[in-house]
Design a protein around this motif. Structure first.
Motif, PDB file in Angstrom:
ATOM      1  N   ALA A  52       0.395   3.002  -0.861  1.00 13.22           N
ATOM      2  CA  ALA A  52       1.537   2.084  -0.878  1.00 13.22           C
ATOM      3  C   ALA A  52       2.521   2.400  -1.991  1.00 13.22           C
ATOM      4  N   ARG A  53       2.046   2.992  -3.080  1.00 11.37           N
ATOM      5  CA  ARG A  53       2.930   3.311  -4.202  1.00 11.37           C
ATOM      6  C   ARG A  53       3.979   4.343  -3.821  1.00 11.37           C
ATOM      7  N   LYS A  54       3.684   5.170  -2.830  1.00  7.29           N
ATOM      8  CA  LYS A  54       4.637   6.197  -2.419  1.00  7.29           C
ATOM      9  C   LYS A  54       5.885   5.601  -1.776  1.00  7.29           C
ATOM     10  N   TYR A  73       7.957  -6.749   4.948  1.00  4.36           N
ATOM     11  CA  TYR A  73       6.993  -7.238   5.936  1.00  4.36           C
ATOM     12  C   TYR A  73       5.760  -7.766   5.221  1.00  4.36           C
ATOM     13  N   PHE A  74       5.231  -8.899   5.673  1.00  5.88           N
ATOM     14  CA  PHE A  74       4.175  -9.578   4.926  1.00  5.88           C
ATOM     15  C   PHE A  74       2.991  -8.652   4.648  1.00  5.88           C
ATOM     16  N   GLY A  75       2.589  -8.632   3.390  1.00  6.77           N
ATOM     17  CA  GLY A  75       1.504  -7.761   2.961  1.00  6.77           C
ATOM     18  C   GLY A  75       1.973  -6.415   2.440  1.00  6.77           C
ATOM     19  N   GLN A  76       3.210  -6.032   2.737  1.00  8.19           N
ATOM     20  CA  GLN A  76       3.747  -4.764   2.234  1.00  8.19           C
ATOM     21  C   GLN A  76       3.727  -4.735   0.715  1.00  8.19           C
ATOM     22  N   GLU A  77       4.056  -5.875   0.106  1.00  6.62           N
ATOM     23  CA  GLU A  77       4.182  -5.950  -1.348  1.00  6.62           C
ATOM     24  C   GLU A  77       2.844  -5.880  -2.074  1.00  6.62           C
ATOM     25  N   VAL A  78       1.735  -5.943  -1.332  1.00  6.40           N
ATOM     26  CA  VAL A  78       0.413  -5.780  -1.950  1.00  6.40           C
ATOM     27  C   VAL A  78      -0.340  -4.597  -1.347  1.00  6.40           C
ATOM     28  N   GLY A  79       0.369  -3.763  -0.591  1.00  5.55           N
ATOM     29  CA  GLY A  79      -0.212  -2.516  -0.108  1.00  5.55           C
ATOM     30  C   GLY A  79      -1.118  -2.642   1.094  1.00  5.55           C
ATOM     31  N   PRO A 103      -6.230  -8.197   5.211  1.00  2.00           N
ATOM     32  CA  PRO A 103      -7.101  -8.463   4.057  1.00  2.00           C
ATOM     33  C   PRO A 103      -6.391  -8.483   2.709  1.00  2.00           C
ATOM     34  N   HIS A 104      -5.444  -7.579   2.485  1.00  2.67           N
ATOM     35  CA  HIS A 104      -4.755  -7.564   1.193  1.00  2.67           C
ATOM     36  C   HIS A 104      -3.937  -8.842   1.003  1.00  2.67           C
ATOM     37  N   HIS A 105      -3.266  -9.259   2.059  1.00  6.12           N
ATOM     38  CA  HIS A 105      -2.486 -10.492   1.993  1.00  6.12           C
ATOM     39  C   HIS A 105      -3.403 -11.704   1.791  1.00  6.12           C
ATOM     40  N   GLU A 125       0.256  -4.912  -9.677  1.00 10.34           N
ATOM     41  CA  GLU A 125       1.354  -4.091 -10.198  1.00 10.34           C
ATOM     42  C   GLU A 125       2.376  -3.809  -9.104  1.00 10.34           C
ATOM     43  N   LEU A 126       1.891  -3.523  -7.897  1.00 11.95           N
ATOM     44  CA  LEU A 126       2.794  -3.250  -6.781  1.00 11.95           C
ATOM     45  C   LEU A 126       3.617  -4.490  -6.437  1.00 11.95           C
ATOM     46  N   ARG A 127       2.969  -5.639  -6.406  1.00 10.91           N
ATOM     47  CA  ARG A 127       3.689  -6.878  -6.099  1.00 10.91           C
ATOM     48  C   ARG A 127       4.731  -7.189  -7.170  1.00 10.91           C
ATOM     49  N   GLU A 128       4.425  -6.895  -8.428  1.00 10.37           N
ATOM     50  CA  GLU A 128       5.386  -7.104  -9.505  1.00 10.37           C
ATOM     51  C   GLU A 128       6.600  -6.196  -9.331  1.00 10.37           C
ATOM     52  N   PHE A 129       6.367  -4.970  -8.878  1.00  9.37           N
ATOM     53  CA  PHE A 129       7.474  -4.053  -8.595  1.00  9.37           C
ATOM     54  C   PHE A 129       8.409  -4.655  -7.545  1.00  9.37           C
ATOM     55  N   TYR A 130       7.848  -5.138  -6.447  1.00  9.00           N
ATOM     56  CA  TYR A 130       8.670  -5.736  -5.393  1.00  9.00           C
ATOM     57  C   TYR A 130       9.373  -6.995  -5.898  1.00  9.00           C
ATOM     58  N   ARG A 131       8.667  -7.822  -6.659  1.00 10.71           N
ATOM     59  CA  ARG A 131       9.269  -9.046  -7.183  1.00 10.71           C
ATOM     60  C   ARG A 131      10.473  -8.720  -8.058  1.00 10.71           C
ATOM     61  N   ARG A 132      10.298  -7.760  -8.942  1.00  7.08           N
ATOM     62  CA  ARG A 132      11.376  -7.409  -9.866  1.00  7.08           C
ATOM     63  C   ARG A 132      12.570  -6.814  -9.119  1.00  7.08           C
ATOM     64  N   LEU A 133      12.286  -5.926  -8.176  1.00  7.23           N
ATOM     65  CA  LEU A 133      13.358  -5.295  -7.406  1.00  7.23           C
ATOM     66  C   LEU A 133      14.142  -6.328  -6.599  1.00  7.23           C
TER      67      LEU A 133
END
Length: 251
Positions: A52-54, A73-79, A103-105, A125-133
């Motif tokens: 997901a980081r890519k 899309y739901f769950g994208q922000e947590v990979g 499951p991640h969501h 960390e991934l969700r924080e990236f999306y939140r900040r962006l």
């Protein structure tokens, strides 16, 4: 989406982004921007990027390149990888049917607390990236204004700048942004990013130094200075693998 997916997968050069954006310029504000939906493969799935980081650099480009609406899309922000067996097709998409699970969501839902309490550190960390962006895009007037790609100029004039990197400028009023992303998952790059002379003039930048503030930075601030000399502007950029910079130009 199709172009960014190919760039992300290493199947196309970032040079392709300039062409497709130019082709869609007259309708770009009406086009939905996304990197995942129920028809497409999850970024983290084995059929897409496998990690997901890519998707980070592609998401920054998608969310900031023009004024079109952006969907996560739901769950994208947590990979969410859509790795389960739906009983048909390949396990790379989240089905629209209600017997399916994400499951991640669900871990973010945390038994109804909705606080991400069961997420792994990487997912947080991934969700924080999306939140900040996404929060930045909501408040930035520059992202409702003008666009200028500076990728082509730097491909022709900047040593070490390459086709795994992409850059452009956005501005409106007194807010001026320089966006730089690195699609490479293993290589960091360093170069002297340059601004075309007509952009420097259009921004009214006199000779001198201008501090750049990274809107995506969550750690120790990195001091970057845009130096203008006789109308020529450049700034040293060192960008990590899959790194993204949204640099606001100070006065």
């Amino acid at each position: 989406y199709d172009t960014l997916k190919k760039v992300l997968a290493g199947e196309a050069s970032t040079d392709r982004i300039t062409g497709i954006q130019q082709e869609l310029a007259d309708i770009s504000g009406h086009m939905l921007h996304f990197m995942e939906n129920h028809d497409e493969q999850r970024i983290a799935s084995s059929g897409f990027a496998g990690d997901a980081r890519k998707g980070k650099p592609a998401m920054v480009v998608s969310a900031t390149i023009d004024g079109g609406p952006v969907m996560v899309y739901f769950g994208q922000e947590v990979g969410e990888p859509a790795a389960g067996d739906a009983g048909f097709g390949s396990a790379t998409r989240t089905t629209i049917f209600d017997y399916w699970g994400v499951p991640h969501h669900v871990r973010w839902m945390n038994d109804g607390a909705f606080d991400g309490g069961q997420l792994t550190p990487e997912e947080k960390e991934l969700r924080e990236f999306y939140r900040r962006l996404l929060n930045f895009t909501l408040g930035s007037k520059a992202l409702t204004g003008e666009y200028r790609e500076i990728h082509t100029y730097n491909r022709h004039h900047t040593e070490w700048y390459n086709d795994r990197v992409f850059s452009f400028a956005r501005w409106k009023g007194d807010e001026r942004l320089i966006v730089v992303v690195n699609f490479d998952a293993s290589e960091a790059f360093g170069f002297e990013l340059q601004l075309p002379a007509d952009l420097v003039a259009g921004w009214g930048l006199d000779d001198g130094s201008y501090t750049l503030t990274d809107q995506m930075n969550t750690g120790t601030p990195v001091i970057r200075v845009l130096r203008v000399d006789h109308g020529n502007a450049r700034v040293r950029i060192d960008i990590d693998p899959l790194g993204s910079l949204i640099l606001s130009v100070g006065t």
